[in-house]
Design a protein around this motif. Structure first.
Motif, mmCIF file in Angstrom:
data_model
loop_
_atom_site.group_PDB
_atom_site.id
_atom_site.type_symbol
_atom_site.label_atom_id
_atom_site.label_comp_id
_atom_site.label_asym_id
_atom_site.label_seq_id
_atom_site.Cartn_x
_atom_site.Cartn_y
_atom_site.Cartn_z
ATOM 1 N N ALA A 39 0.835 -1.200 0.000
ATOM 2 C CA ALA A 39 0.000 0.000 0.000
ATOM 3 C C ALA A 39 0.867 1.245 0.000
ATOM 4 C CB ALA A 39 -0.924 0.014 1.216
ATOM 5 N N SER A 40 0.235 2.368 -0.311
ATOM 6 C CA SER A 40 0.858 3.678 -0.159
ATOM 7 C C SER A 40 0.390 4.276 1.160
ATOM 8 C CB SER A 40 0.450 4.627 -1.291
ATOM 9 O OG SER A 40 0.882 4.159 -2.537
ATOM 10 N N PRO A 41 1.243 4.330 2.179
ATOM 11 C CA PRO A 41 0.850 5.025 3.406
ATOM 12 C C PRO A 41 0.996 6.533 3.206
ATOM 13 C CG PRO A 41 3.064 4.155 3.650
ATOM 14 C CD PRO A 41 2.587 3.738 2.283
ATOM 15 N N TRP A 42 0.024 7.304 3.685
ATOM 16 C CA TRP A 42 0.039 8.748 3.491
ATOM 17 C C TRP A 42 0.496 9.492 4.738
ATOM 18 C CZ3 TRP A 42 -2.358 11.791 -0.718
ATOM 19 C CH2 TRP A 42 -2.558 11.020 -1.875
ATOM 20 N N ASP A 43 0.843 8.757 5.793
ATOM 21 C CA ASP A 43 1.274 9.385 7.033
ATOM 22 C C ASP A 43 2.009 8.346 7.862
ATOM 23 O OD1 ASP A 43 -0.941 8.039 8.786
ATOM 24 O OD2 ASP A 43 -2.040 9.030 7.165
ATOM 25 N N VAL A 44 2.751 8.806 8.861
ATOM 26 C CA VAL A 44 3.588 7.898 9.646
ATOM 27 C C VAL A 44 2.776 6.837 10.390
ATOM 28 C CG1 VAL A 44 5.252 7.762 11.542
ATOM 29 C CG2 VAL A 44 5.490 9.536 9.788
ATOM 30 N N PRO A 45 1.648 7.172 11.042
ATOM 31 C CA PRO A 45 0.861 6.102 11.678
ATOM 32 C C PRO A 45 0.418 5.017 10.700
ATOM 33 C CG PRO A 45 0.173 8.230 12.539
ATOM 34 C CD PRO A 45 1.100 8.508 11.398
ATOM 35 N N SER A 46 0.206 5.375 9.440
ATOM 36 C CA SER A 46 -0.172 4.368 8.442
ATOM 37 C C SER A 46 0.996 3.454 8.110
ATOM 38 C CB SER A 46 -0.695 5.048 7.174
ATOM 39 O OG SER A 46 -1.937 5.701 7.431
ATOM 40 N N VAL A 47 2.219 3.972 8.195
ATOM 41 C CA VAL A 47 3.393 3.109 8.041
ATOM 42 C C VAL A 47 3.405 2.076 9.165
ATOM 43 C CG1 VAL A 47 5.921 3.000 7.974
ATOM 44 C CG2 VAL A 47 4.725 4.947 6.936
ATOM 45 N N ASP A 48 3.202 2.553 10.390
ATOM 46 C CA ASP A 48 3.172 1.646 11.545
ATOM 47 C C ASP A 48 2.065 0.611 11.394
ATOM 48 O OD1 ASP A 48 5.240 3.135 12.617
ATOM 49 O OD2 ASP A 48 3.912 4.413 13.809
ATOM 50 N N GLU A 100 9.317 13.418 6.709
ATOM 51 C CA GLU A 100 9.047 12.585 7.886
ATOM 52 C C GLU A 100 8.542 11.213 7.467
ATOM 53 O OE1 GLU A 100 6.500 12.724 12.095
ATOM 54 O OE2 GLU A 100 5.794 13.857 10.345
ATOM 55 N N LEU A 101 7.634 11.194 6.506
ATOM 56 C CA LEU A 101 7.107 9.928 5.996
ATOM 57 C C LEU A 101 8.203 9.128 5.304
ATOM 58 C CD1 LEU A 101 4.735 8.020 5.328
ATOM 59 C CD2 LEU A 101 4.316 9.398 3.282
ATOM 60 N N LEU A 102 9.009 9.790 4.490
ATOM 61 C CA LEU A 102 10.091 9.104 3.782
ATOM 62 C C LEU A 102 11.065 8.450 4.762
ATOM 63 C CD1 LEU A 102 10.927 11.720 0.985
ATOM 64 C CD2 LEU A 102 9.433 9.723 0.800
ATOM 65 N N ALA A 103 11.389 9.171 5.829
ATOM 66 C CA ALA A 103 12.313 8.616 6.816
ATOM 67 C C ALA A 103 11.721 7.405 7.511
ATOM 68 C CB ALA A 103 12.690 9.692 7.833
ATOM 69 N N ALA A 104 10.427 7.473 7.804
ATOM 70 C CA ALA A 104 9.767 6.329 8.451
ATOM 71 C C ALA A 104 9.759 5.118 7.537
ATOM 72 C CB ALA A 104 8.336 6.712 8.847
ATOM 73 N N LEU A 105 9.551 5.319 6.256
ATOM 74 C CA LEU A 105 9.569 4.219 5.299
ATOM 75 C C LEU A 105 10.971 3.641 5.158
ATOM 76 C CD1 LEU A 105 7.196 5.703 2.589
ATOM 77 C CD2 LEU A 105 6.711 3.780 4.096
ATOM 78 N N ARG A 106 11.956 4.511 5.087
ATOM 79 C CA ARG A 106 13.349 4.048 5.015
ATOM 80 C C ARG A 106 13.690 3.181 6.229
ATOM 81 N NH1 ARG A 106 16.698 8.821 6.443
ATOM 82 N NH2 ARG A 106 15.962 8.121 8.495
ATOM 83 N N ASP A 107 13.231 3.597 7.382
ATOM 84 C CA ASP A 107 13.608 2.906 8.621
ATOM 85 C C ASP A 107 12.940 1.545 8.774
ATOM 86 O OD1 ASP A 107 15.205 5.058 9.202
ATOM 87 O OD2 ASP A 107 13.840 5.959 10.656
ATOM 88 N N THR A 108 11.939 1.229 7.938
ATOM 89 C CA THR A 108 11.353 -0.115 8.004
ATOM 90 C C THR A 108 12.307 -1.160 7.442
ATOM 91 O OG1 THR A 108 10.304 -0.027 5.798
ATOM 92 C CG2 THR A 108 9.025 0.853 7.674
ATOM 93 N N GLY A 109 13.254 -0.747 6.615
ATOM 94 C CA GLY A 109 14.174 -1.687 5.974
ATOM 95 C C GLY A 109 13.570 -2.433 4.806
ATOM 96 N N VAL A 115 16.904 11.057 1.181
ATOM 97 C CA VAL A 115 16.357 10.512 2.434
ATOM 98 C C VAL A 115 16.255 8.994 2.356
ATOM 99 C CG1 VAL A 115 14.363 10.458 3.991
ATOM 100 C CG2 VAL A 115 15.087 12.626 2.968
ATOM 101 N N LEU A 116 15.715 8.484 1.264
ATOM 102 C CA LEU A 116 15.417 7.055 1.144
ATOM 103 C C LEU A 116 16.654 6.206 0.917
ATOM 104 C CD1 LEU A 116 12.228 7.299 -1.103
ATOM 105 C CD2 LEU A 116 12.279 6.541 1.287
ATOM 106 N N GLY A 117 17.671 6.759 0.254
ATOM 107 C CA GLY A 117 18.797 5.948 -0.176
ATOM 108 C C GLY A 117 18.425 5.157 -1.417
#
Length: 288
Positions: free
Chosen positions: A108-117, A138-147, A168-170
């Motif tokens: 999915a495409s999460p549109w905010d950090v809680p949606s990533v979680d 902020e969203l990009l960093a959260a997605l990157r940090d999921t690995g 941000v994403l690498g």
């Protein structure tokens, strides 16, 4: 350029095109419609289906929240509409179970950090950045940090904005999608040569997210090297919803996947040779 592993598939140049049927919010908040669209994607041989996940009170712009909107469920505020079409835990558990039964990947495409979680509760094969979120650091960093692998759509974005997002994403687990965020997209705005531009600039696999009517532009993207193709899918383009008109109906999705596989085969390996089918005409027609 290294391939990116998404689920059981490697995605990159020279590999089979990864086909994504974007359900998005074309389910109109009905998990039964979502499952019918999942069925269609599985039947035509798509590799994955994609949804959109929002936390409505975060993802809805403040100036839009109280705007009145006519919907099939009556007049309501835009925020109430966003809640009406949003799937929660129960629906996504059903989607996860159903896709697993069919052997179909989903994300999915999460549109905010809680949606990533939220999505991290499931073993999604990757995450997708919608074109609207390219500048949300902020969203990009959260997605990157999921690995997990990340697919970044680049519609309505300048090259500077894409540069900043990639920073941000690498690039280790990144796939870029060329896109034009006009719904539906006219051919003169498709600008498919940008596929080459992005591949040369970033050195990562590049695909195409299409919003045009018809199939020609998406098939041409494959001929130009797109390693992933994403198109919206709907049961009926006349259904209510902002993405329906630029979506493919079931037979359109079937023909798209078929044509992509044909083009893949036709591209060959670039080595000039005389094929078996040419031997008889060669003997018959060559004078010297």
């Amino acid at each position: 350029m290294s391939a990116v592993r998404i689920g059981t598939r490697e995605v990159g140049p020279g590999l089979p095109v990864y086909t994504v049927a974007e359900i998005g919010i074309n389910h109109n908040g009905d998990v039964g419609i979502a499952k019918r669209l999942i069925d269609i994607a599985a039947q035509v041989g798509a590799d994955a289906v994609k949804f959109q996940k929002r936390t409505p009170e975060i993802a809805t712009p403040p100036e839009m929240r109280d705007t009145r909107r006519e919907t099939p469920w009556g007049e309501m505020t835009y925020l109430d509409y966003r809640y009406r079409v949003e799937f929660g835990l129960d629906e996504y558990q059903e989607i996860d179970r159903y896709c697993t039964e069919l052997g179909l990947a989903w994300f999915a495409s999460p549109w905010d950090v809680p949606s990533v979680d939220f999505l991290e509760k499931f073993d999604v094969v990757c995450h997708k950045v919608a074109s609207a979120s390219v500048t949300d650091r902020e969203l990009l960093a959260a997605l990157r940090d999921t690995g997990r692998p990340v697919i970044l759509s680049t519609g309505m974005s300048t090259m500077d904005e894409i540069d900043a997002a990639v920073e941000v994403l690498g690039t280790e687990r990144l796939v870029l999608l060329h896109a034009t965020s006009t719904y539906p997209c006219p051919p003169e705005e498709a600008n498919l040569r940008t596929i080459h531009t992005l591949a040369e600039r970033f050195g990562v696999p590049v695909g195409y997210s299409g919003h045009e009517r018809g199939l020609q532009v998406s098939v041409a993207a494959v001929a130009l090297g797109a390693c992933m193709v994403e198109r919206h899918v709907t049961l009926d383009r006349t259904m209510w919803g902002s993405d329906q008109a630029a979506s493919l109906e079931p037979d359109g999705l079937r023909r798209l996947v078929r044509d992509i596989r044909t083009v893949e085969t036709a591209l060959g390996d670039g080595v000039k040779r005389v094929f078996p089918g040419e031997q008889a005409p060669r003997r018959r027609l060559r004078r010297t």
